[in-house]
Design an enzyme around this catalytic site. Structure first.
Site, PDB file in Angstrom:
ATOM      1  N   LYS A   1       0.816  -1.211   0.000  1.00 23.19           N
ATOM      2  CA  LYS A   1       0.000   0.000   0.000  1.00 23.19           C
ATOM      3  C   LYS A   1       0.852   1.264   0.000  1.00 23.19           C
ATOM      4  CE  LYS A   1      -4.295  -1.231   2.241  1.00 23.19           C
ATOM      5  NZ  LYS A   1      -5.122  -1.106   3.420  1.00 23.19           N
ATOM      6  N   ARG A   2       2.059   1.120   0.524  1.00 25.94           N
ATOM      7  CA  ARG A   2       2.913   2.302   0.667  1.00 25.94           C
ATOM      8  C   ARG A   2       3.616   2.702  -0.628  1.00 25.94           C
ATOM      9  NH1 ARG A   2       3.244  -0.353   5.357  1.00 25.94           N
ATOM     10  NH2 ARG A   2       4.885  -1.706   4.565  1.00 25.94           N
TER      11      ARG A   2
END
Ligand code: GLU
Length: 493
Positions: free
Chosen positions: A256-257
């Site tokens: 997600k990062r």
């Protein structure tokens, strides 16, 4: 024949992740291909992780990609639509509880009065003895009298897993068989009355008459429980397809990062939704036409075939996406491309609004070959909108270092001043003739002129750019370049 009904059931606990977009796309393409329906259902029961802002961001992601839902919750000023409303799981709790009551009544489920500590202690003991923790089934066969004796003590509801085995017939994974001894009598409703995910998802799929459950393979281990619940509740079993995840370029799960995990990052980076859709479709589907990668949306819908969905996870390949983006950019009509370029140019401070549309379309036609992303337009065409004397440093050394460069610029300036026709062919000829007269190749003149006019060492066709710049601007730019060269020489001297 029953109509195909697919769904995407995201939990809105963040932005639209590229992996979720893939699942949505596969569902959507399949629905479009079969003339079926595509449903958006928000699995927003985890109140702590769900925020309205994420719901909006996720829907905005689908909208940008063009993945339109036929049925789904309200979004912006669009009202909720579809015959199976509500489409937010949090608003369907009564249905889940009703299904739970049915399962209790039919004997497919039972009340479990075991407390948290007791269950924890059981687990602890199993671990200490090196066994897999399993529920002891202590409450499975309580008699009506024993239940009555509990009074109004809180209870969870567990599914009574039968003996035997459960098979999931999966389009992608094949037949996945599980011994039922491997499946605990799982909780379907907590003691506070909240339904557990497994129950909610099956009830919603059953009630919404979903025919195809196409989702991430992280849910494959849940599928046997779901089959048991579908059967227990008497719903028709949907077709299952568990698709592999999307991996990042290094082969790990797309975190997600990472930039790009959010689908809208690609929009901001100047990618077309057409290209992203084309690219994501290839992450898990092999077209029948060997080696073919470029598909318009209509072609994709026609060619998309679940029999060619793959089992292994595909790695993100930025180079391929870039290539596809360039192709899709060139597939757009000039008008459509210009429409998408204008905001990017405006944002970079280019005064596009002072230019006639006809000029802008010519500029678009000239520059589109050079674009990998829409954002590249600023780098490629920015010079049209600025006469500031900023030049590529390496270019200055290479093109303007020689003593004759000033003379050549003067010669070219005169040539342009006197040109009787301001069109590509005649201008090109003028330069050819002048180079021949000087006894040099045209290649000696043009890079220097390009640097003077654009500040750069590369770019779109120079004669076409000259025509678009217009004579006055060209002459001013050459004068600026000469001043620049002179000032460098004075500084050196
Ligand atoms: N809400 C689940 C998720 O976001 C999807 C469940 C399903 O597709 O069955 O992973």
């Amino acid at each position: 024949m029953t109509t195909v009904r697919c769904r995407i059931a995201p939990s809105p606990s963040g932005f639209l992740h590229i992996g979720t977009a893939k699942i949505a796309l596969f569902n959507w393409l399949y629905a479009r291909k079969t003339g079926g329906k595509f449903v958006l259902r928000l699995e927003d029961t985890d109140a702590e992780r769900t925020e309205e802002e994420f719901v909006q961001a996720m829907c905005a992601g689908f909208k940008w990609l063009g993945i339109e839902w036929d049925e789904g919750p309200e979004f912006g000023d669009e009202p909720e639509r579809g015959p199976f409303a509500p489409y937010r799981q949090s608003e369907r709790k009564a249905l889940h509880q009703e299904a739970c009551r049915k399962l209790l009544a039919s004997g497919h489920a039972y009340r479990c009065y075991c407390g948290k500590e007791e269950l924890e202690a059981e687990k602890e003991q199993a671990r200490a003895e090196g066994r897999n923790p399993h529920y002891s089934r202590k409450c499975r066969d309580l008699t009506p009298e024993q239940i009555a004796a509990k009074g109004d003590a809180p209870f969870a509801v567990r599914f009574r897993v039968p003996e035997g085995f459960t098979e999931v017939h999966d389009v992608v994974q094949g037949v996945v068989r599980m011994e039922n001894t491997q499946i605990d009598d799982f909780v379907i409703q907590k003691s506070n009355g909240d339904p557990i995910f497994h129950l909610a998802v099956v009830v919603d799929d059953g009630e919404m008459q979903i025919t195809h459950v196409i989702r991430g393979d992280d849910h494959l281990t849940n599928a046997a429980k779901h089959v048991l619940l579908f059967n227990g509740l008497g719903y028709a079993l949907p077709v299952f397809a568990h698709l592999p995840m999307v991996l990042d370029e290094s082969g790990k799960k797309y975190s997600k990062r990472l930039h790009g995990a959010n689908v809208l990052d690609w929009r901001d980076d100047g990618y077309l939704p057409e290209a992203l859709i084309n690219y994501v479709a290839l992450l898990g589907w092999t077209p029948e036409e060997e080696g073919r990668e470029l598909f318009t949306l209509t072609e994709l819908i026609a060619a998309f075939d679940p029999r060619r969905w793959g089992k292994s996870a595909a790695r993100f390949d930025l180079k391929k996406l870039q290539w596809l983006n360039g192709q899709h950019i060139r597939n757009l009509s000039l008008e459509a491309l210009l429409e998408r370029l204008l905001p990017r140019l405006r944002q970079a401070g280019c005064n596009v609004d002072s230019r006639p549309t006809e000029w802008l379309l010519k500029m678009t036609a000239l520059c589109r070959e050079k674009l990998t992303t829409l954002n590249d337009i600023v780098e490629v065409a920015g010079f049209f909108f600025s006469e500031s004397a900023v030049y590529d440093e390496k270019g200055v050394k290479k093109q303007w270092g020689a003593p004759e460069s000033l003379t050549y610029l003067t010669v070219m300036s005169e040539l342009l001043w006197n040109a009787t026709s301001w069109e590509v062919g005649p201008l090109h000829q003028l330069f050819e003739d002048k180079a021949a007269e000087l006894g040099i190749s045209i290649g000696k003149l043009m890079p220097s002129l390009r640097l003077a006019l654009t500040g750069k060492t590369g770019g779109p066709d120079l004669f076409a750019a000259l025509v678009l710049l217009g004579r006055d601007s060209c002459l001013r730019r050459i004068e600026n370049a000469k001043i620049h060269i002179q000032s460098i020489r004075e500084n050196i001297a």
